[in-house]
Design a protein around this motif. Structure first.
Motif, mmCIF file in Angstrom:
data_model
loop_
_atom_site.group_PDB
_atom_site.id
_atom_site.type_symbol
_atom_site.label_atom_id
_atom_site.label_comp_id
_atom_site.label_asym_id
_atom_site.label_seq_id
_atom_site.Cartn_x
_atom_site.Cartn_y
_atom_site.Cartn_z
ATOM 1 N N PRO A 39 0.680 -1.213 -0.432
ATOM 2 C CA PRO A 39 -0.351 0.073 -0.535
ATOM 3 C C PRO A 39 1.161 0.933 0.170
ATOM 4 O O PRO A 39 0.342 2.706 -0.688
ATOM 5 C CB PRO A 39 -1.008 -0.061 1.709
ATOM 6 N N SER B 124 -8.098 -2.398 1.750
ATOM 7 C CA SER B 124 -6.527 -2.421 1.152
ATOM 8 C C SER B 124 -6.607 -3.537 -0.153
ATOM 9 O O SER B 124 -5.829 -4.046 -0.567
ATOM 10 C CB SER B 124 -5.994 -3.141 1.716
ATOM 11 N N ASN B 130 -3.185 -1.389 -7.154
ATOM 12 C CA ASN B 130 -3.648 -0.493 -6.120
ATOM 13 C C ASN B 130 -4.843 0.645 -7.101
ATOM 14 O O ASN B 130 -4.183 1.196 -7.786
ATOM 15 C CB ASN B 130 -2.548 0.260 -5.644
ATOM 16 N N ALA B 145 -3.940 2.457 0.246
ATOM 17 C CA ALA B 145 -2.251 2.523 -0.501
ATOM 18 C C ALA B 145 -2.933 4.116 -0.634
ATOM 19 O O ALA B 145 -2.118 4.763 -1.155
ATOM 20 C CB ALA B 145 -2.779 1.462 -1.706
#
Lengths: 78, 219
Positions: A39, B124, B130, B145
């Motif tokens: 992330p 997530s 992402n 993210a």
């Protein structure tokens, strides 16, 4: 001799049927797990928060921990 | 390294179901699937009625990971337990194994056919890029993210549900307990589900699945 031919025939038939149960490599590759992107690398979607640099884990961790403090009212109410 | 966890403070949860609604809306969770639920126990008994917001706890030693026959689960460096829907066969073993009832299935087909498993992702996402559309369609938002925390926790009106780095949120909770103790009322030191999900205090940190150890992963 006749018995042997019958046995060989059965073995070949079983082998042919078992081949149908196998998984072609391209299908197996599709079903393999893919590594995820961390992330802290950020998201390319225009919803990113400011105050940290995508790609820098320390910066992301600090930003997340700072944001975490928004969940305690003791830091806001004196 | 952040180790993401949830805490639900049963002394504060007022069963408003805001977390449930926020999760469904933000992740566009389909009808029939609730990634988060509010459970009330001792209903109507004054002083003993408690509500708990429950979802995937992202366990240290996740039983869903252990029982999955196709090994579709993985654990990120942040300790979040995720799964790959392209691999999931919808067998439902994870649903039986999970002590929190987190894995959910959408029954869309005839004869009770189940969909691929769906569960809380700690906002997530999944293995897709992402913040991509593909990731959103399969797993919902990837707020981590984006530098955010799960929406259910961030929007909780009474701050009963706290989500984030385990060390940070446990210090927030410890502060609450000390204030309650000083007031002489309901300290409620025990946190619902923590020992089940993360083991007793002092348990070793979970090991994330290394990218090069994932079966079939390209190095």
């Amino acid at each position: 001799m006749r018995f042997n031919l019958k046995t060989i025939g059965l073995c070949l038939a079983a082998g042919t049927m078992l081949v149908a149960c196998s998984e072609p490599p391209e299908i197996a590759a599709k079903a393999a797990k893919r590594p995820d992107v961390a992330p802290y690398m950020g998201a390319d979607n225009g919803f990113m928060t400011k105050g940290w640099k995508p790609g820098e884990q320390v910066s992301w961790t600090e930003a997340i921990n700072k944001r975490n403090q928004g969940q305690t009212e003791y830091s806001r109410v004196k | 390294m952040a180790r993401m966890k949830f805490i639900c403070d049963t002394e504060r949860c007022i069963e408003c179901n805001g977390c449930v609604t926020a999760c469904k809306n933000d992740n566009e969770v389909p009808w029939g699937v609730n990634r988060r639920r509010v459970v009330t126990v001792n209903d109507g008994i004054v002083g003993k009625e408690k509500s708990i917001s429950v979802a995937c706890m992202h366990c240290s030693d996740a039983p869903c990971m252990a029982v999955c026959p196709v090994d579709c689960f993985y654990r990120t460096d942040e300790g979040v337990v995720l799964h790959d829907k392209d691999i999931c066969i919808g067998c439902g073993y994870c649903s039986f194994a999970c002590p929190f009832g987190a894995p959910q299935f959408l029954s869309t087909g005839a004869f009770g056919v189940r969909s691929k498993m769906d569960k809380c992702t700690f906002c997530s996402g999944g293995p897709e890029a992402n913040g991509s559309v593909a990731e959103f369609e399969k797993y919902g938002r990837n707020r981590l993210a984006e530098g955010k925390l799960p929406l259910c926790a961030e929007m909780c009106s009474t701050k009963a549900l706290i989500g984030g780095d385990g060390d940070v949120i446990s210090s927030i909770y410890a502060k609450r307990v000390s204030v309650r103790e000083s007031n002489g009322r309901y300290p409620s030191k025990d946190i619902f589900g923590w020992s089940t999900a993360y083991g007793p205090s002092g348990s070793p940190a979970p090991t994330p699945t290394p990218a090069n150890k994932i079966p079939g992963a390209k190095s």
